[in-house]
Design an enzyme around this catalytic site. Structure first.
Site, PDB file in Angstrom:
ATOM      1  N   PHE A  15       0.831  -1.210   0.000  1.00  0.00           N
ATOM      2  CA  PHE A  15       0.000   0.000   0.000  1.00  0.00           C
ATOM      3  C   PHE A  15       0.874   1.272   0.000  1.00  0.00           C
ATOM      4  CE2 PHE A  15      -1.911   2.745   3.517  1.00  0.00           C
ATOM      5  CZ  PHE A  15      -2.494   3.629   2.642  1.00  0.00           C
ATOM      6  N   TYR A  34       5.116  -7.662  16.007  1.00  0.00           N
ATOM      7  CA  TYR A  34       5.285  -6.456  15.176  1.00  0.00           C
ATOM      8  C   TYR A  34       5.980  -5.356  15.979  1.00  0.00           C
ATOM      9  CZ  TYR A  34       3.705  -2.571  12.121  1.00  0.00           C
ATOM     10  OH  TYR A  34       3.625  -1.464  11.284  1.00  0.00           O
TER      11      TYR A  34
HETATM   12  P1  NAD Z   1       1.381  -3.459   3.253  1.00  0.00           P
HETATM   13  O1  NAD Z   1       1.137  -4.800   3.835  1.00  0.00           O
HETATM   14  O2  NAD Z   1       0.491  -2.999   2.164  1.00  0.00           O
HETATM   15  O3  NAD Z   1       2.866  -3.338   2.711  1.00  0.00           O
HETATM   16  C1  NAD Z   1       3.941  -4.130   3.156  1.00  0.00           C
HETATM   17  C2  NAD Z   1       4.604  -4.748   1.938  1.00  0.00           C
HETATM   18  O4  NAD Z   1       5.770  -5.489   2.358  1.00  0.00           O
HETATM   19  C3  NAD Z   1       3.689  -5.753   1.220  1.00  0.00           C
HETATM   20  O5  NAD Z   1       3.703  -5.491  -0.161  1.00  0.00           O
HETATM   21  C4  NAD Z   1       4.288  -7.103   1.549  1.00  0.00           C
HETATM   22  O6  NAD Z   1       4.045  -8.068   0.559  1.00  0.00           O
HETATM   23  C5  NAD Z   1       5.761  -6.742   1.693  1.00  0.00           C
HETATM   24  N1  NAD Z   1       6.504  -7.690   2.545  1.00  0.00           N
HETATM   25  C6  NAD Z   1       6.165  -8.158   3.764  1.00  0.00           C
HETATM   26  N2  NAD Z   1       7.127  -8.995   4.223  1.00  0.00           N
HETATM   27  C7  NAD Z   1       8.086  -9.041   3.269  1.00  0.00           C
HETATM   28  C8  NAD Z   1       9.309  -9.721   3.161  1.00  0.00           C
HETATM   29  N3  NAD Z   1       9.747 -10.551   4.125  1.00  0.00           N
HETATM   30  N4  NAD Z   1      10.053  -9.545   2.032  1.00  0.00           N
HETATM   31  C9  NAD Z   1       9.623  -8.733   1.035  1.00  0.00           C
HETATM   32  N5  NAD Z   1       8.462  -8.063   1.084  1.00  0.00           N
HETATM   33  C10 NAD Z   1       7.698  -8.216   2.195  1.00  0.00           C
HETATM   34  O7  NAD Z   1       1.373  -2.437   4.477  1.00  0.00           O
HETATM   35  P2  NAD Z   1       1.642  -0.862   4.509  1.00  0.00           P
HETATM   36  O8  NAD Z   1       0.583  -0.268   5.320  1.00  0.00           O
HETATM   37  O9  NAD Z   1       1.890  -0.362   3.152  1.00  0.00           O
HETATM   38  O10 NAD Z   1       2.985  -0.798   5.366  1.00  0.00           O
HETATM   39  C11 NAD Z   1       4.236  -0.498   4.762  1.00  0.00           C
HETATM   40  C12 NAD Z   1       5.267  -0.202   5.848  1.00  0.00           C
HETATM   41  O11 NAD Z   1       4.880   0.959   6.578  1.00  0.00           O
HETATM   42  C13 NAD Z   1       5.430  -1.333   6.860  1.00  0.00           C
HETATM   43  O12 NAD Z   1       6.801  -1.443   7.203  1.00  0.00           O
HETATM   44  C14 NAD Z   1       4.649  -0.848   8.047  1.00  0.00           C
HETATM   45  O13 NAD Z   1       5.151  -1.363   9.248  1.00  0.00           O
HETATM   46  C15 NAD Z   1       4.844   0.655   7.950  1.00  0.00           C
HETATM   47  N6  NAD Z   1       3.730   1.361   8.611  1.00  0.00           N
HETATM   48  C16 NAD Z   1       2.520   1.490   7.995  1.00  0.00           C
HETATM   49  C17 NAD Z   1       1.489   2.138   8.679  1.00  0.00           C
HETATM   50  C18 NAD Z   1       0.124   2.315   8.053  1.00  0.00           C
HETATM   51  O14 NAD Z   1      -0.765   2.808   8.755  1.00  0.00           O
HETATM   52  N7  NAD Z   1      -0.103   1.983   6.803  1.00  0.00           N
HETATM   53  C19 NAD Z   1       1.686   2.631   9.968  1.00  0.00           C
HETATM   54  C20 NAD Z   1       2.928   2.442  10.560  1.00  0.00           C
HETATM   55  C21 NAD Z   1       3.953   1.831   9.877  1.00  0.00           C
END
Ligand code: NAD
Ligand code: UDP
Length: 318
Positions: free
Chosen positions: A12, A147
């Protein structure tokens, strides 16, 4: 022009980040194992000559033979509390072992890194709003710990690599971010409420709905993450990125029902260790990055609802 690696680039936030970096004329390599991401998120970039998609896991990064890059955004990690139960070990190891490989790779490439940490490092906070100096209140054995603790460890590792190897790593503590390209079945609150409302079903408010979050639209969050990367002189810094307008979950449910024109609110038990309040102190972001979020919740929700409606083969309300 730089070459940039975005781990989690098929997810995302990661896919929006790819769009943003590419639109500034840089080359982008997205690495993703598509555990929680979706190829559709980057399908529109397929024809871009400056975009390369690598299907792989950050835990296998040493075997992937990636080219040398100047910038690394490390976002790979599942992020939905619904996944914390089913994918706990995967998440804990991605954020520890995987982060180690990403940092080693960055040292080798002499790249600048932004590490995507999270407001979850504050746990169920006893200090409100949360400044970066607050060390948090995390249950180390709870269902969120896979997490929260692994993201905390990732921060520790980033700081250690900075000290030991002189690596320029900046940490973004990202607060709740929403928008198009979240999964329909992601499990986080906004995709849940929007899909439930579109289906004219039950809007599942956990607990009495008085718990709060501060929701940032993805475009704002991406702007903050990019400012953290590109501002000079911030090696080793940690900065909260998100929205600092706090909303109760009950109010979010009401607003989504109103905007979609459907749904009926029902209550379900509040999960254990669910933080009761969350709002970033954005003083540091304003001072260091000259950045602040600008998109109101209602506007961001309108755009998100439009996206989700488009994900249904046929809108059930049409
Ligand atoms: P998301 O699940 O859409 O994106 C995470 C991506 O990482 C996915 O495409 C997934 O397939 C990939 N992924 C997971 N494990 C993997 C691995 N071992 N190797 C390669 N790819 C891997 O979630 P998001 O909301 O887009 O989050 C993205 C980042 O932002 C994350 O690190 C998350 O912790 C951080 N984050 C997001 C939010 C939020 O509210 N969206 C808040 C705090 C932190
Ligand atoms: N929540 C809810 N109903 C849902 C999903 C989530 O009431 O269908 C609540 C959840 O209990 C939490 C808040 O919404 O208090 C935000 O949850 P989310 O999973 O989006 O992220 P969190 O900030 O808890 O990591």
């Amino acid at each position: 022009m730089t070459t940039t690696l975005v781990t989690g680039g098929g997810g995302f936030v990661g896919s929006h980040l790819c769009d943003s970096v590419l639109s500034d004329g840089h080359e982008v390599i997205a690495l993703d194992n598509f555990g929680s991401g979706d190829r559709a998120n980057v399908a529109h970039l397929r024809e871009e000559t400056d975009f390369t998609l690598v299907s792989g896991d950050v835990r296998d990064l040493p075997d992937l033979d990636l080219p040398v890059v100047e910038r690394v955004y490390h976002l790979a990690s599942r992020a939905s509390p619904a996944d914390f139960v089913t994918h706990a070990i995967d998440i804990a190891l991605t954020n520890s072992e995987g982060t180690r490989h990403v940092l080693d790779y960055a040292v080798e490439a002499d790249a600048r890194v932004v590490y995507a940490s999270t407001s979850e490092v504050y746990g169920d906070p006893e200090v409100h709003p949360q400044p970066e100096s607050y060390n948090g209140n995390v249950n180390i054995r709870g269902s969120r710990a896979c997490y929260d603790e692994s993201k905390r460890f990732g921060e520790t590792l980033a700081v250690a690599y900075g000290r030991r190897h002189g690596l320029d790593v900046r940490t973004a503590r990202i607060f709740n971010t929403y928008g198009p390209r979240m999964r329909l079945n992601d499990g986080r609150v906004i995709p849940n409420f929007v899909t439930q409302a579109i289906e004219n079903g039950e809007i599942t408010v956990y607990g009495d709905g008085s718990q709060t979050r501060s929701f940032a639209y993805v475009e704002d969050t991406v702007g903050g993450i990019r400012a953290l990367m590109e501002t000079e002189g911030l090696a080793g810094e940690v900065v909260n990125i998100g929205q600092d307008i706090e909303t109760t979950i009950g109010d979010v449910a009401d607003l989504i029902c109103e905007l979609v024109g459907g749904g009926e609110i029902v209550t379900q038990p509040l999960p254990k260790d669910d933080p009761s309040r969350r709002r970033p102190d954005l003083t540091r972001a304003r001072q260091l990055l000259d950045w602040r979020p600008t998109i109101p919740l209602e506007d961001g929700l309108e755009r998100t609802i439009e996206y989700f409606r488009g994900q249904y083969p046929e809108d059930p309300n049409r």
